[in-house]
Enzyme design. Structure first.
Site, PDB file in Angstrom:
ATOM      1  N   ALA A  19      -0.928  -7.656  -4.913  1.00 22.45           N
ATOM      2  CA  ALA A  19      -0.956  -8.616  -4.342  1.00 22.45           C
ATOM      3  C   ALA A  19      -0.089 -10.152  -4.813  1.00 22.45           C
ATOM      4  CB  ALA A  19      -2.434  -9.229  -3.189  1.00 22.45           C
ATOM      5  N   LYS A 100       0.875   1.394   0.827  1.00 24.39           N
ATOM      6  CA  LYS A 100       1.243   2.829   1.078  1.00 24.39           C
ATOM      7  C   LYS A 100       0.444   3.680   0.231  1.00 24.39           C
ATOM      8  CE  LYS A 100       4.135   1.559  -1.829  1.00 24.39           C
ATOM      9  NZ  LYS A 100       4.534  -0.155  -2.269  1.00 24.39           N
ATOM     10  N   ASP A 180       0.585   7.410  -5.246  1.00 18.25           N
ATOM     11  CA  ASP A 180       1.034   6.454  -6.293  1.00 18.25           C
ATOM     12  C   ASP A 180       3.029   6.550  -6.044  1.00 18.25           C
ATOM     13  OD1 ASP A 180       1.208   5.332  -9.240  1.00 18.25           O
ATOM     14  OD2 ASP A 180       0.565   4.020  -7.001  1.00 18.25           O
TER      15      ASP A 180
END
Length: 324
Positions: A19, A100, A180
């Site tokens: 982010a 995701k 991941d």
């Protein structure tokens, strides 16, 4: 003159690294979105992040979801926390863009997608690389017969060793290589080969010192029997590529999943006539992802069914796994 629609007012749940580095700057720069607020359980972190991006700090995720001045939320929390906060956001009437994987359990993903549809809210999984123009170029080359009939698909996304404190090594947060880095090559296979993939087998490596898998590989196949080989890991030399092999040619894409916006990508096409490079102009897949999310909200686009297909395959890879 038709007036421009008002910007989509966005709030962010958490101050995760992705982010801070990518998505907040992209939301702040987008003319179609307005970054309104960022929430954290740590008031100081929320204040520092908000000051850097010109928005309002909020203490606690619930407080942000209660804010009627926010239309949509971006959820960059660890994977194991997605289900709780995506559901809370949809229930609060917000559109959702979530990192995701959307969840770590296919039935939970199905439930959230159904909730989004029932509430007429957009729910999008933030797989950014599919919004880069070079993958459209690859699809065009394959469709035009540049490599003949499909024979194999290979993809890999592996990164160097993580620090012992990295959240990707914590099972309670949904850590592990499959969740991941494994999502990337799997989504690339779905993007280029379509639906109907089936899992043949998989290996996940879980060293004694870790509680999660740090390496893995999966073998899948298309309904027509085209083999699909995927590699992923958190303790490797860096790999970031996919390759599509045909009856008389091969397409190779390097830096496939995380190119910077100023990178001039190239697609390598090998055929019996030689090797040539297909140039593609630089493209900003992060900005494109924000634009796609805003467009989905404006056009009332339902969730993409590939999200559930991907979740189902991730579950199938776990079920088919052999652990050394």
């Amino acid at each position: 003159m038709t007036p421009h629609p008002a910007p989509l007012r966005v709030g962010v749940l958490g101050c995760a690294d992705i982010a801070l580095r990518r998505m907040l700057p992209a939301f702040a720069a987008s003319p179609a979105a307005a970054l309104v607020a960022v929430a954290s359980r740590d008031p100081a972190k929320a204040a520092a992040t908000a000051a850097r991006h010109g928005c309002r700090p909020v203490h606690g995720y619930e407080a942000l979801l209660d804010d009627d001045t926010i239309d949509a939320v971006y959820v960059p929390l660890p994977a194991a926390l997605h289900a709780r906060w995506v559901e809370a956001a949809l229930t609060a009437g917000k559109h959702v863009l979530a990192e995701k994987p959307l969840t770590t359990h296919a039935p939970t993903t199905a439930r959230l997608l159904a909730l989004a549809r029932s509430r007429r809210r957009v729910l999008m999984e933030n797989v950014m690389f599919v919004h880069h123009r070079r993958h459209t170029t690859v699809r065009t080359l394959v469709a035009e017969g540049a490599i003949g009939e499909l024979r194999a698909f290979r993809a890999a996304f592996c990164v160097p060793r993580r620090p012992a404190t990295d959240i990707r090594l914590r099972p309670e947060l949904g850590g592990g290589a499959l969740w991941d880095t494994g999502v990337y090559p799997l989504r690339a296979a779905l993007h280029h080969l379509g639906t109907g993939l089936r899992t043949t087998g998989a290996v996940l490596t879980r060293p004694d010192e870790h509680a999660v898998d740090t390496a893995g590989a999966a073998l899948l196949h298309t309904p027509d029997g085209v083999p699909v080989h995927l590699d992923f890991g958190l303790d490797h030399v860096y790999l970031n590529a996919y390759e599509i092999v045909g009856s008389h040619g091969r397409i190779h894409v390097d830096r496939a999943f995380t190119p910077p916006p100023d990178h001039t990508p190239a697609i390598r096409l090998d055929t019996p006539d030689g090797t040539r490079t297909v140039p593609v102009p630089p493209d900003d897949q992060v900005a494109n992802s924000v634009a796609a999310f805003v467009a989905a909200v404006r056009d009332d686009i339902p969730p993409d069914p590939v999200v559930l297909e991907q979740a189902t395959l991730l579950d199938a890879i776990r079920t088919a796994t052999t652990t050394p």
